[in-house]
Structure formats: C-alpha cells, structure tokens
Design a protein around this motif. Sequence first.
Motif, mmCIF file in Angstrom:
data_model
loop_
_atom_site.group_PDB
_atom_site.id
_atom_site.type_symbol
_atom_site.label_atom_id
_atom_site.label_comp_id
_atom_site.label_asym_id
_atom_site.label_seq_id
_atom_site.Cartn_x
_atom_site.Cartn_y
_atom_site.Cartn_z
ATOM 1 N N TYR A 97 -72.871 108.346 69.523
ATOM 2 C CA TYR A 97 -73.142 107.365 68.486
ATOM 3 C C TYR A 97 -71.846 106.808 67.931
ATOM 4 N N TYR A 98 -71.907 105.530 67.601
ATOM 5 C CA TYR A 98 -70.772 104.834 67.015
ATOM 6 C C TYR A 98 -71.272 104.064 65.802
ATOM 7 N N ASP A 99 -70.598 104.244 64.675
ATOM 8 C CA ASP A 99 -70.989 103.552 63.450
ATOM 9 C C ASP A 99 -70.147 102.303 63.277
ATOM 10 N N LEU A 100 -70.825 101.226 62.899
ATOM 11 C CA LEU A 100 -70.166 99.939 62.687
ATOM 12 C C LEU A 100 -70.599 99.430 61.314
ATOM 13 N N SER A 101 -69.647 99.239 60.419
ATOM 14 C CA SER A 101 -69.966 98.803 59.062
ATOM 15 C C SER A 101 -69.679 97.323 58.902
ATOM 16 N N SER A 102 -70.480 96.676 58.061
ATOM 17 C CA SER A 102 -70.291 95.255 57.770
ATOM 18 C C SER A 102 -69.009 95.071 56.944
ATOM 19 N N PRO A 103 -68.510 93.833 56.868
ATOM 20 C CA PRO A 103 -67.242 93.615 56.144
ATOM 21 C C PRO A 103 -67.251 94.099 54.692
ATOM 22 N N LYS A 104 -68.370 93.937 53.985
ATOM 23 C CA LYS A 104 -68.449 94.373 52.588
ATOM 24 C C LYS A 104 -69.079 95.762 52.459
ATOM 25 N N ASN A 105 -69.291 96.422 53.582
ATOM 26 C CA ASN A 105 -69.884 97.772 53.636
ATOM 27 C C ASN A 105 -71.274 97.859 53.011
ATOM 28 N N GLN A 107 -74.003 97.036 54.943
ATOM 29 C CA GLN A 107 -74.839 97.382 56.089
ATOM 30 C C GLN A 107 -74.064 98.308 57.016
ATOM 31 N N LYS A 108 -74.828 99.177 57.673
ATOM 32 C CA LYS A 108 -74.215 100.066 58.663
ATOM 33 C C LYS A 108 -75.090 100.031 59.911
ATOM 34 N N LEU A 109 -74.494 99.666 61.013
ATOM 35 C CA LEU A 109 -75.181 99.630 62.299
ATOM 36 C C LEU A 109 -74.734 100.846 63.097
ATOM 37 N N VAL A 110 -75.688 101.592 63.631
ATOM 38 C CA VAL A 110 -75.384 102.749 64.463
ATOM 39 C C VAL A 110 -75.724 102.372 65.901
ATOM 40 N N ILE A 111 -74.757 102.526 66.789
ATOM 41 C CA ILE A 111 -74.949 102.208 68.204
ATOM 42 C C ILE A 111 -75.067 103.521 68.961
ATOM 43 N N GLY A 112 -76.204 103.727 69.615
ATOM 44 C CA GLY A 112 -76.385 104.872 70.498
ATOM 45 C C GLY A 112 -76.076 104.425 71.910
ATOM 46 N N TYR A 113 -75.153 105.076 72.578
ATOM 47 C CA TYR A 113 -74.761 104.627 73.907
ATOM 48 C C TYR A 113 -74.683 105.801 74.878
ATOM 49 N N SER A 114 -75.019 105.507 76.120
ATOM 50 C CA SER A 114 -74.939 106.498 77.191
ATOM 51 C C SER A 114 -74.757 105.760 78.502
ATOM 52 N N ASN A 115 -74.438 106.502 79.550
ATOM 53 C CA ASN A 115 -74.316 105.882 80.875
ATOM 54 C C ASN A 115 -74.601 106.908 81.949
ATOM 55 N N TRP A 116 -74.861 106.398 83.111
ATOM 56 C CA TRP A 116 -74.934 107.231 84.301
ATOM 57 C C TRP A 116 -74.424 106.404 85.470
ATOM 58 N N SER A 117 -73.896 107.096 86.455
ATOM 59 C CA SER A 117 -73.234 106.391 87.537
ATOM 60 C C SER A 117 -73.689 106.924 88.880
ATOM 61 N N LEU A 118 -73.940 106.006 89.784
ATOM 62 C CA LEU A 118 -74.259 106.344 91.166
ATOM 63 C C LEU A 118 -73.744 105.181 92.019
ATOM 64 N N GLY A 119 -72.423 105.051 92.103
ATOM 65 C CA GLY A 119 -71.815 103.916 92.769
ATOM 66 C C GLY A 119 -71.432 102.852 91.765
ATOM 67 N N GLU A 120 -72.389 102.396 90.999
ATOM 68 C CA GLU A 120 -72.116 101.515 89.877
ATOM 69 C C GLU A 120 -72.482 102.266 88.602
ATOM 70 N N GLY A 161 -68.371 95.594 73.877
ATOM 71 C CA GLY A 161 -67.562 94.777 72.983
ATOM 72 C C GLY A 161 -67.725 95.214 71.538
ATOM 73 N N ALA A 162 -68.003 96.491 71.329
ATOM 74 C CA ALA A 162 -68.272 97.003 69.983
ATOM 75 C C ALA A 162 -67.030 96.963 69.094
ATOM 76 N N HIS A 163 -65.859 97.141 69.674
ATOM 77 C CA HIS A 163 -64.642 97.147 68.867
ATOM 78 C C HIS A 163 -64.283 95.734 68.411
ATOM 79 N N ASP A 164 -64.791 94.727 69.115
ATOM 80 C CA ASP A 164 -64.518 93.336 68.754
ATOM 81 C C ASP A 164 -65.758 92.647 68.191
ATOM 82 N N ALA A 165 -66.676 93.413 67.648
ATOM 83 C CA ALA A 165 -67.908 92.832 67.105
ATOM 84 C C ALA A 165 -67.578 91.903 65.944
#
Length: 189
Positions: A97-105, A107-120, A161-165
Amino acid sequence: MKYKNNKSILKMLAIILLAIDLFFYLLALKSLYVFSSRVSIYLFVFVLHFIYLYIVLIIVSKTKESKVFWGVIGPFFIVPIAVVAWFTFFYTNKVDYYDLSSPKNTQKLVIGYSNWSLGETNHYYDFYKQTGFPLVKKRLNQESLHVMTRNKDMSDLNVLGAHDAQWVNEQTVTFTSPYLNKEITLNLK
C-alpha cells in the motif's frame, strides 16, 4: 457438568467467529475493506479460526487418551491445511500500500498495488479512500487497474506514475504514465 460448560463456550466462540466472518462479508459487499499497512486483520482472523479448530479437537475428545492424541497429533493435521490456505489466500495475493495525500491534506488516497510476472509483468492497482472509521477503507474502482509491461525493471508505483500524481483539486487526482497510455482520474467524493 464441566463438559457442558466447555461445549457452551465453544458454541459461543463459534458464533463470535461466524459473526466476524459475516461482518467482513457484509463490508465487502459495500466495497469496504478493513486493513492496515502494518498488520493484516484478515490474517489474524484466519489464524484465530485454526486455533479455534485445534481447541475444539482437544475439548470435544471424550477420553484422556484422545485428548492427548489430538493435542499432540492435531497440529500435524491442522498446520498443513493452514499453510496451504495461507499460500492460496495471502502469499500469492501480496498487496503493498502507498498513501497519497492531497495538497491541503484534506483527502488521502490509498493505492493497493501488486504484480506477477511470467515473461511480462502484470501490474494491478486498487484505489481506496479513508472512511470515518480508522481501519475501514472504501474501494473506489470496481475492477483492478491492469497494466502489462515487458522487459522493464520498474517499480509498480513508477509504472502507475504515483510519484508524479497531479492533484486537480482536493477531490481529483490524475495519474499519467507512459505505460498507461491514458490519464486516470479518481474523484474522491
């Protein structure tokens, strides 16, 4: 008399476990989930079920020999089932999980992310917003956002692109990434 007392305690504990299961199920029907980035509540409840099963095996046994048998041999039956279930439900679906806060704090958006790979590599993203209850979060997307990349050694958050949201306002955030080929706007209302 002692056996009937233990049996009533076991029934009460079974009702409590079923109530907890029903509570989580009803929350999921409303797209509400209970989680923390540090501790998995679902894993804790999962372990409680197997501890309860172990205790039931010992208490329900009629003779002293069977109590000793289930006390010693019971874990050899329960632990393999618990480990297989753990791999099925928790290990293969490892979500960070990654937390992303709005400029004035406000709102808080939580991003749940995962991946799996099998060639791609297949990246999956779910978006949650905080509710009025501390650990309860509302899922914003119906289906997980899926992005597939090849031969890229990038983190899931960089692919999204979460760091550049970009926050359009306190209610809307936009993700732009060369891997998505589109902008994703989430309205947090």
